[in-house]
Scaffold this motif. Structure first.
Motif, short mmCIF file in Angstrom:
data_model
loop_
_atom_site.label_atom_id
_atom_site.label_comp_id
_atom_site.label_asym_id
_atom_site.label_seq_id
_atom_site.Cartn_x
_atom_site.Cartn_y
_atom_site.Cartn_z
N GLY A 1 0.78 -1.23 0.00
CA GLY A 1 0.00 0.00 0.00
C GLY A 1 0.81 1.28 0.00
O GLY A 1 0.27 2.36 0.27
N GLY A 2 2.10 1.19 -0.30
CA GLY A 2 2.91 2.40 -0.33
C GLY A 2 4.33 2.12 -0.78
O GLY A 2 4.77 0.97 -0.80
N LYS B 1 6.99 1.10 2.41
CA LYS B 1 6.83 -0.27 2.89
C LYS B 1 7.27 -1.27 1.82
O LYS B 1 7.88 -2.29 2.15
N THR C 1 -2.62 8.84 2.14
CA THR C 1 -2.54 7.67 3.03
C THR C 1 -1.86 6.48 2.39
O THR C 1 -1.65 5.46 3.05
N GLY C 2 -1.56 6.55 1.09
CA GLY C 2 -0.90 5.44 0.45
C GLY C 2 -1.34 5.26 -0.99
O GLY C 2 -2.02 6.13 -1.57
N TYR C 3 -0.96 4.14 -1.58
CA TYR C 3 -1.26 3.82 -2.97
C TYR C 3 -2.41 2.82 -3.03
O TYR C 3 -2.38 1.79 -2.34
#
Length: 321
Positions: free
Chosen positions: A43-44, A47, A80-82
């Protein structure tokens, strides 16, 4: 080995032959898909970079290159992320399936390559407390029995993905009432894990355990990742005030309790034989169970089955100490 390489090449060609995935002649880099899978799962960028041992900027370059070659946006960039777009979700399903089948080929090749003697590397994932207090004291027995076997211990609470070959075998502590089974996994119940409430003798200052008002003591609890578990909920409800300390490491719990800083819940295999600790008369806490888990493709692996027999021989008695 030749058959394995041919199969992997065929699976690779299966993805590259899709209309929406260009071939290498057009400048397509197969490694871009590895970064794509990591970002989709984590999700990012940061990470994903940690997962792959790379930097966020490197991950970003690979994602940008993949989107450029496919002429489609694969992720929505949020603060907040991908998040995968529809096109990204479709590509993820295709690439993840090819990845799964490629890993299956590798597992089958590993089993076929084994000799009648137990040799090679087996990777065992488990919690730090199980590894340190239960397995390590008995590994000399395993070494003497199979001197050609090498063991890699992966310690921590993160659940490894056996399908993606992050480990060969896992020892998992699961809720006694609801052990979750994966359709591709083989599970063997090893035994129950009993928990009790403990404090250091020095903390009680000579007061008998049955006379201690333990509900008013400072105690150590678990971090937010554990608070949904019945054991953590029992602990939270039993004490009159919130936990003074929290940690996701059972070894840290033990160190805090030994130091006389607080009381806390410990598995018996860590605390029952420690003369510096006293068991407090708390009501029975919810139990958990220890399970041995491995992928069904490794049922014929001599390395995995040697590890299974060793665990089933020494661990049940150790966790009931």
């Amino acid at each position: 080995m030749k058959n394995t390489q041919q199969t992997a090449q065929r699976l690779r060609a299966e993805v590259l032959s899709r209309n929406d995935v260009p071939d290498e002649a057009s400048g397509f880099d197969w490694n871009d898909l590895k970064y794509f899978l990591a970002v989709a799962r984590e999700g990012g960028l940061s990470k994903a970079g940690l997962l792959l041992g790379s930097s966020a900027s490197t991950v970003s370059r690979h994602i940008a290159a993949l989107e450029r070659h496919l002429h489609v946006r694969l992720f929505v960039r949020l603060s907040t992320g991908y998040v995968l777009t529809d096109a990204g979700s479709e590509l993820f399903e295709r690439v993840a399936e090819v990845e799964r089948r490629t890993h299956a080929v590798a597992r089958g090749s590993s089993v076929a390559a084994e000799q009648r003697q137990v040799t090679g590397l087996v990777r065992l994932a488990t919690a730090d407390s199980i590894g340190t207090f239960v397995l390590v004291p008995h590994l000399a027995t395993l070494r003497a029995r199979h001197p050609g076997l090498r063991v890699e211990l992966l310690m921590g609470h993160a659940q490894v993905d056996l399908t993606r070959r992050e480990a060969d075998v896992a020892l998992r502590i699961l809720d006694a009432q609801h052990p979750v089974a994966h359709p591709d996994h083989v599970m063997h119940r090893i035994g129950p894990i009993r928990f009790d409430l403990y404090a250091a003798r020095a903390m009680l200052q000579g007061v008998a355990p049955e006379q201690v008002d333990w509900r008013s003591l400072d105690h150590v609890g678990w971090d937010s990742g554990w608070r949904h578990l019945p054991l953590a909920q029992w602990l939270s409800a039993a004490f009159e005030r919130p936990a003074a300390f929290s940690s996701n490491s059972m070894t840290v719990h033990l160190s805090l309790i030994r130091a006389g800083v607080c009381a806390g819940m410990l598995p018996r295999y860590m605390a029952a034989t420690d003369p510096s600790l006293v068991r407090l008369p708390a009501e029975d806490a919810p139990g958990r169970e220890l399970w041995l888990v491995y992928h069904r493709d490794l049922r014929d692996s001599l390395r995995v089955q040697a590890m299974r027999r060793f665990i089933e021989e020494v661990v049940p008695a150790a966790i009931l100490a």
